[in-house]
Write a protein that holds these residues in place. Structure first.
Motif, PDB file in Angstrom:
ATOM      1  N   GLY A 243     -18.892  38.521 -17.056  1.00 39.30           N
ATOM      2  CA  GLY A 243     -18.233  37.579 -15.918  1.00 39.30           C
ATOM      3  C   GLY A 243     -18.612  36.191 -16.336  1.00 39.30           C
ATOM      4  N   HIS A 244     -19.308  35.738 -15.368  1.00 42.47           N
ATOM      5  CA  HIS A 244     -19.957  34.241 -15.823  1.00 42.47           C
ATOM      6  C   HIS A 244     -21.489  34.404 -15.657  1.00 42.47           C
ATOM      7  CE1 HIS A 244     -21.088  33.587 -11.467  1.00 42.47           C
ATOM      8  NE2 HIS A 244     -19.674  33.994 -11.050  1.00 42.47           N
ATOM      9  N   ALA A 245     -21.953  35.653 -15.231  1.00 39.53           N
ATOM     10  CA  ALA A 245     -23.475  35.731 -14.991  1.00 39.53           C
ATOM     11  C   ALA A 245     -24.098  36.188 -15.985  1.00 39.53           C
ATOM     12  CB  ALA A 245     -23.528  36.787 -13.904  1.00 39.53           C
ATOM     13  N   SER A 246     -25.442  35.782 -16.406  1.00 36.99           N
ATOM     14  CA  SER A 246     -26.448  36.332 -17.273  1.00 36.99           C
ATOM     15  C   SER A 246     -26.710  37.686 -16.891  1.00 36.99           C
ATOM     16  CB  SER A 246     -27.446  35.278 -17.600  1.00 36.99           C
ATOM     17  OG  SER A 246     -27.099  34.151 -17.778  1.00 36.99           O
ATOM     18  N   ALA A 247     -26.503  38.793 -17.678  1.00 41.15           N
ATOM     19  CA  ALA A 247     -26.882  40.028 -17.503  1.00 41.15           C
ATOM     20  C   ALA A 247     -28.273  40.306 -17.938  1.00 41.15           C
ATOM     21  CB  ALA A 247     -25.558  41.045 -17.844  1.00 41.15           C
ATOM     22  N   HIS A 248     -29.090  41.179 -17.265  1.00 35.39           N
ATOM     23  CA  HIS A 248     -30.258  41.602 -17.841  1.00 35.39           C
ATOM     24  C   HIS A 248     -31.334  40.555 -17.905  1.00 35.39           C
ATOM     25  CE1 HIS A 248     -27.481  45.143 -18.508  1.00 35.39           C
ATOM     26  NE2 HIS A 248     -26.889  44.525 -19.092  1.00 35.39           N
ATOM     27  N   GLN A 249     -31.349  39.847 -17.026  1.00 35.14           N
ATOM     28  CA  GLN A 249     -32.229  38.489 -17.117  1.00 35.14           C
ATOM     29  C   GLN A 249     -33.709  38.766 -17.856  1.00 35.14           C
ATOM     30  OE1 GLN A 249     -31.965  35.539 -14.363  1.00 35.14           O
ATOM     31  NE2 GLN A 249     -29.757  35.881 -14.161  1.00 35.14           N
ATOM     32  N   HIS A 250     -34.080  38.154 -18.626  1.00 37.38           N
ATOM     33  CA  HIS A 250     -35.357  38.347 -19.415  1.00 37.38           C
ATOM     34  C   HIS A 250     -35.646  39.913 -19.966  1.00 37.38           C
ATOM     35  CE1 HIS A 250     -36.252  34.604 -17.760  1.00 37.38           C
ATOM     36  NE2 HIS A 250     -35.871  35.065 -16.691  1.00 37.38           N
ATOM     37  N   HIS A 312     -34.685  31.140 -35.277  1.00 38.10           N
ATOM     38  CA  HIS A 312     -35.656  30.752 -34.085  1.00 38.10           C
ATOM     39  C   HIS A 312     -34.853  29.902 -33.342  1.00 38.10           C
ATOM     40  CE1 HIS A 312     -39.588  29.568 -32.326  1.00 38.10           C
ATOM     41  NE2 HIS A 312     -39.075  30.220 -31.389  1.00 38.10           N
ATOM     42  N   GLY A 313     -34.217  30.116 -32.143  1.00 34.14           N
ATOM     43  CA  GLY A 313     -33.243  29.267 -31.584  1.00 34.14           C
ATOM     44  C   GLY A 313     -33.110  29.339 -30.000  1.00 34.14           C
ATOM     45  N   ASP A 314     -33.165  28.662 -29.123  1.00 32.00           N
ATOM     46  CA  ASP A 314     -33.036  28.824 -27.804  1.00 32.00           C
ATOM     47  C   ASP A 314     -31.615  28.793 -27.302  1.00 32.00           C
ATOM     48  OD1 ASP A 314     -35.888  28.640 -27.722  1.00 32.00           O
ATOM     49  OD2 ASP A 314     -36.019  26.362 -27.185  1.00 32.00           O
ATOM     50  N   ILE A 315     -31.474  29.836 -26.542  1.00 35.10           N
ATOM     51  CA  ILE A 315     -30.016  29.860 -25.974  1.00 35.10           C
ATOM     52  C   ILE A 315     -29.918  28.949 -24.631  1.00 35.10           C
ATOM     53  CG2 ILE A 315     -28.369  31.560 -24.784  1.00 35.10           C
ATOM     54  CD1 ILE A 315     -31.156  32.719 -27.280  1.00 35.10           C
ATOM     55  N   CYS A 316     -28.708  28.488 -24.495  1.00 31.81           N
ATOM     56  CA  CYS A 316     -28.719  27.454 -23.713  1.00 31.81           C
ATOM     57  C   CYS A 316     -28.854  27.651 -22.148  1.00 31.81           C
ATOM     58  CB  CYS A 316     -27.063  26.820 -23.761  1.00 31.81           C
ATOM     59  SG  CYS A 316     -25.676  28.006 -23.264  1.00 31.81           S
ATOM     60  N   ARG A 317     -28.637  29.102 -21.650  1.00 32.42           N
ATOM     61  CA  ARG A 317     -29.316  29.493 -20.513  1.00 32.42           C
ATOM     62  C   ARG A 317     -30.780  30.027 -20.678  1.00 32.42           C
ATOM     63  NH1 ARG A 317     -24.629  32.815 -17.598  1.00 32.42           N
ATOM     64  NH2 ARG A 317     -22.921  31.307 -17.923  1.00 32.42           N
ATOM     65  N   SER A 318     -31.540  29.382 -19.739  1.00 28.22           N
ATOM     66  CA  SER A 318     -33.187  29.854 -20.276  1.00 28.22           C
ATOM     67  C   SER A 318     -33.712  31.491 -20.115  1.00 28.22           C
ATOM     68  CB  SER A 318     -34.198  29.081 -19.346  1.00 28.22           C
ATOM     69  OG  SER A 318     -33.675  28.940 -18.079  1.00 28.22           O
ATOM     70  N   GLU A 319     -32.630  32.056 -19.157  1.00 27.44           N
ATOM     71  CA  GLU A 319     -33.019  33.754 -18.869  1.00 27.44           C
ATOM     72  C   GLU A 319     -32.327  34.374 -20.043  1.00 27.44           C
ATOM     73  OE1 GLU A 319     -30.973  31.337 -17.205  1.00 27.44           O
ATOM     74  OE2 GLU A 319     -29.101  32.467 -17.017  1.00 27.44           O
ATOM     75  N   LEU A 320     -31.626  33.666 -21.160  1.00 29.30           N
ATOM     76  CA  LEU A 320     -31.066  34.468 -22.273  1.00 29.30           C
ATOM     77  C   LEU A 320     -32.039  34.532 -23.376  1.00 29.30           C
ATOM     78  CD1 LEU A 320     -27.425  33.500 -21.788  1.00 29.30           C
ATOM     79  CD2 LEU A 320     -28.223  35.857 -21.389  1.00 29.30           C
TER      80      LEU A 320
END
Ligand code: 3EB
Length: 330
Positions: A243-250, A312-320
């Motif tokens: 959907g638009h949500a981050s699933a399975h945060q962390h 090594h890269g950071d995803i644009c949503r911190s919970e991903l």
């Protein structure tokens, strides 16, 4: 009107996609091969050259010395530079890149705006003005809270700099945080003289329709692009977004599994069989160094024989914690 559009001979010209590969090679040797459109080194120790086709991506590879990523076409390639912008063209394809320091251009928003304005200017003056795919690598991507996050400022600037650049629809894209100089913005793209075909993911809301909670300016990208000859799917950064949500945060394992489901859904929606093979290079972006081995183990099991570069890269949503992108050849 597109010149030549009424000439069946011109219209019947195929535009086979650039061959994308990873290869352990000296940049000079790879650049000397005919048809090399672009060569990418990874990490701060990657060798440099003044060649406009040669780009240093500020993402570190987790495993040993990184290979070069090569884009090659069956045609002569010409290239040039214009300030911070570099380009190469051949066979109906265009590679263009720009690198800017946000401190020199009025901050993150203004710099993203400038990068996209300049790329627009370059591309719109050329025959290869159909942008298929864009990569955005910025530093400290999750720095700042809420609307003040670096990525949100980047999205604002990207949207305003685009103007009518993508009036025919957004290209496929990736936006990832690097661990180099926090103010360094790198944007590069692949364009063609023929339009591609955008593909969305039925499991995901189109990014440009994300609700307000993800920022003032929704991210402007398509989930994937079928390149003009229909021979390759260029896949945008794909993560555990449902959907638009981050699933399975962390939760790394669950995010990895969900991302594979998203990739399968995307391939199906593009009319392609599921799965990847040795000709379909991918990049996996991993937020935490300590997760790299687990990600490699998972990919070895789920995508055996597929060349995946672990970065090594950071995803644009911190919970991903994980994102993947790349190419699927038919
Ligand atoms: C997502 O699905 C993850 O801002 O260009 C993926 C690909 C993501 C591209 C971009 C962002 C971008 O929303 C984030």
């Amino acid at each position: 009107m597109v010149q030549g559009s009424e000439n069946p001979q011109v219209d019947s010209l195929a535009r086979p996609a650039p061959r994308v590969s990873y290869r352990m090679a000296e940049p000079a040797a790879a650049l000397a091969e005919s048809g090399t459109l672009a060569a990418f080194g990874f990490g701060k120790h990657a060798p440099r050259s003044g060649d406009p086709r040669h780009l240093q991506v500020p993402l570190e590879a987790f495993e040993g010395p990184a290979p070069l990523e090569l884009w090659q076409v069956d045609a002569p390639v010409s290239s040039g530079s214009d300030g911070a912008m570099h380009w190469a063209a051949g066979g109906g394809w265009l590679f263009a890149s720009i690198e800017l320091d946000e401190r020199e251009h009025g901050g993150a928003t203004a710099t993203a705006e400038l990068a996209y304005r300049q790329l627009h200017q370059l591309v719109s003056a050329r025959a290869e003005h159909h942008v298929q795919r864009v990569w955005n690598y910025l530093g400290a991507i999750n720095h700042g809270d809420g609307d003040a996050e670096h990525y949100k400022h980047f999205c604002d600037g990207r949207a305003s700099g685009m103007g009518d650049f993508f009036s025919e629809g957004f290209p496929a894209a990736t936006a990832i945080g690097h661990h180099g100089d926090a103010h360094h913005l790198q944007v590069y793209l692949l364009a063609c003289d023929r339009p591609g075909r955008k593909v969305e993911n039925p499991r995901q809301i189109s990014a440009w329709r994300y609700p307000r909670q993800y920022g003032r300016t929704p991210p402007s990208f398509a989930r994937a692009m079928i390149l003009p000859a229909g021979d390759v799917l260029a896949i945008s950064g794909t993560a555990a977004v449902v959907g638009h949500a981050s699933a399975h945060q962390h939760d790394l394992d669950a995010q990895l599994a969900e991302t594979m489901v998203n990739l399968d859904a995307l391939l199906a929606n593009a009319g392609m069989a599921s799965g990847f093979d040795s000709h379909s290079p991918l990049k996996a972006y991993v937020r935490h160094r300590g997760d790299a081995a687990r990600v490699r183990e998972f990919l070895g099991r789920r995508l055996p024989g597929v060349p995946v570069l672990l970065l090594h890269g950071d995803i644009c949503r911190s919970e991903l914690l994980f994102e993947i992108d790349g190419w699927r050849y038919v």
